[in-house]
Design an enzyme around this catalytic site. Structure first.
Site, mmCIF file in Angstrom:
data_model
loop_
_atom_site.group_PDB
_atom_site.id
_atom_site.type_symbol
_atom_site.label_atom_id
_atom_site.label_comp_id
_atom_site.label_asym_id
_atom_site.label_seq_id
_atom_site.Cartn_x
_atom_site.Cartn_y
_atom_site.Cartn_z
ATOM 1 N N TYR A 31 0.561 -0.947 -0.023
ATOM 2 C CA TYR A 31 0.164 -0.331 0.215
ATOM 3 C C TYR A 31 0.513 1.142 -0.209
ATOM 4 O O TYR A 31 1.942 1.242 0.043
ATOM 5 C CB TYR A 31 -1.093 -0.231 1.070
ATOM 6 N N LYS A 146 6.237 -1.227 1.671
ATOM 7 C CA LYS A 146 5.025 -1.526 2.185
ATOM 8 C C LYS A 146 4.340 -1.917 2.701
ATOM 9 O O LYS A 146 2.933 -1.999 1.648
ATOM 10 C CB LYS A 146 4.782 -0.107 1.899
ATOM 11 N N GLU A 184 12.102 2.959 13.622
ATOM 12 C CA GLU A 184 11.086 3.910 13.676
ATOM 13 C C GLU A 184 9.967 3.440 14.626
ATOM 14 O O GLU A 184 10.584 3.295 15.204
ATOM 15 C CB GLU A 184 11.290 3.546 11.985
ATOM 16 N N LEU A 208 11.071 1.723 7.138
ATOM 17 C CA LEU A 208 10.786 1.963 6.034
ATOM 18 C C LEU A 208 10.616 3.711 5.633
ATOM 19 O O LEU A 208 11.185 4.105 6.562
ATOM 20 C CB LEU A 208 8.743 2.435 5.615
HETATM 21 N N1 PDD Z 1 2.479 4.747 7.589
HETATM 22 N N2 PDD Z 1 7.363 3.561 9.315
HETATM 23 C C1 PDD Z 1 6.065 3.103 8.785
HETATM 24 C C2 PDD Z 1 6.186 1.878 9.974
HETATM 25 C C3 PDD Z 1 5.360 3.995 8.875
HETATM 26 O O1 PDD Z 1 3.606 3.185 8.424
HETATM 27 C C4 PDD Z 1 5.231 4.937 7.768
HETATM 28 C C5 PDD Z 1 3.953 5.623 7.414
HETATM 29 C C6 PDD Z 1 6.451 5.690 8.145
HETATM 30 C C7 PDD Z 1 5.757 7.819 7.322
HETATM 31 O O2 PDD Z 1 6.514 7.256 6.025
HETATM 32 P P1 PDD Z 1 5.822 8.010 4.996
HETATM 33 O O3 PDD Z 1 6.731 10.004 5.556
HETATM 34 O O4 PDD Z 1 6.559 8.288 4.179
HETATM 35 O O5 PDD Z 1 4.716 8.404 5.689
HETATM 36 C C8 PDD Z 1 7.491 4.887 8.211
HETATM 37 C C9 PDD Z 1 1.380 5.493 7.048
HETATM 38 C C10 PDD Z 1 1.372 6.912 6.996
HETATM 39 C C11 PDD Z 1 0.180 4.296 7.571
HETATM 40 O O6 PDD Z 1 0.565 3.403 7.692
HETATM 41 O O7 PDD Z 1 -1.305 5.414 7.360
#
Ligand code: PDD
Length: 290
Positions: A31, A146, A184, A208
């Site tokens: 996703y 992801k 993270e 991620l």
């Molecule tokens: N999640 N690490 C993880 C495990 C995440 O699920 C996310 C973001 C990030 C940050 O990535 P980005 O800056 O590209 O949003 C890091 C999204 C927002 C979610 O699952 O809803």
């Protein structure tokens, strides 16, 4: 709310998928979450690049080229209310008789996209910061994908909610070759600030690669903010002057309490204030230019 499912736009109530969908049965899919400001997708090329990386990681053929994706995304934005939205884009390996191995011959993937209203973090949160807890990172070794299979992240994030906090910071246990280190957040990336320097964990298979993370490092480079990308020992997060959390939906937030103890002064610090403002400026400039 209008959603996109397998080539069609429809009200969310009308959207139906099979119980044999491999996303439902195995969590076999990937996703993206893409923020939209003033009806324009933010950093779309970067989100689509990460989507390709995730699809490659699970050996699923990308069903669309970037311009096709952009067409669907722009149409979904146009069909939904609100200047600012966030898009959830989800692709699974499709519907097939239950068998762990890939369907052979391959079946059509399931492609789903929806839009939700996006609101910037409220002013109180920016002023107070948020609290976080720590927990052992018990996920697999491909956290760079992801994946929609988010059970570990769900359980880890709930630990924060149970403690009345916003996020769980994940620590990989020490191994033969390395001491314990921070990866993270359960749903965000984490930065440490120490002695006016921004420290970021490396984009490897254990986290991620956040789109917001990249923007923050770009901003740091452009404005002469000192930063270093390297492994961050677990002990360093407890000795941090500031801790920052980033994601597409939360932008940048200060973590002011960790495991019940204040981080630095216990208030959002100077690095947070600076990066938060620069992030707003960056967003505004990008959206104006696009
Ligand atoms: N999640 N690490 C993880 C495990 C995440 O699920 C996310 C973001 C990030 C940050 O990535 P980005 O800056 O590209 O949003 C890091 C999204 C927002 C979610 O699952 O809803």
């Amino acid at each position: 709310m209008t959603i996109y499912l397998n080539g069609q736009f429809m009200p969310i109530e009308d959207a139906k998928i099979s119980v044999l969908d491999r996303g439902f049965i195995f969590g076999d899919g990937v996703y993206e979450v893409i923020p939209v400001y003033t009806r324009k997708a933010f950093r779309l090329a970067e989100h689509l690049r990460r989507l390709r990386h995730s699809l490659d990681g699970i050996r699923l053929v990308n069903p669309h080229g970037d311009s096709e994706w952009a067409g669907i995304i722009n149409e979904l934005i146009a069909r939904n209310p609100g200047e600012d939205q966030y898009l959830y884009l989800h692709i699974t390996r499709g519907v097939a008789k239950r068998d762990h191995a890939f369907p052979n011959p391959p079946v059509a993937p399931t492609i789903f996209m929806m839009s939700s209203p996006l609101s910037a973090p409220p002013a109180e949160l920016l002023q107070s910061g948020v609290c976080a807890v720590t927990a052992q990172d018990n996920r697999w070794l491909r956290c760079d994908i992801k994946a929609i299979a988010l059970l570990p992240n769900v359980l880890l994030r709930q630990m924060a909610v149970d403690a009345g906090c916003a996020e769980t910071i994940l620590i990989r246990a020490e191994s033969k070759s390395e001491g314990a280190f921070m990866t993270e957040g359960a749903a965000s990336n984490i930065f440490v600030v120490k002695d006016d320097k921004l420290l970021a964990p490396p984009k490897d298979n254990l986290m991620l690669p956040g789109i917001t993370y990249d923007v923050i490092l770009e901003i740091a480079a452009a404005h002469g903010i000192q930063y270093e990308v390297r492994r961050i020992a677990a002990a360093e997060i407890f000795a941090a002057d500031e801790l920052l959390l980033t994601s597409s939906t939360k932008e940048v937030l200060a973590i002011t309490q960790l495991d019940g103890k204040p981080v630095g002064t216990g208030k959002p610090g100077a690095m947070f204030a600076r990066l938060h403002q620069l992030y707003q400026d960056f967003k505004r400039d990008v959206m104006r230019a696009s």
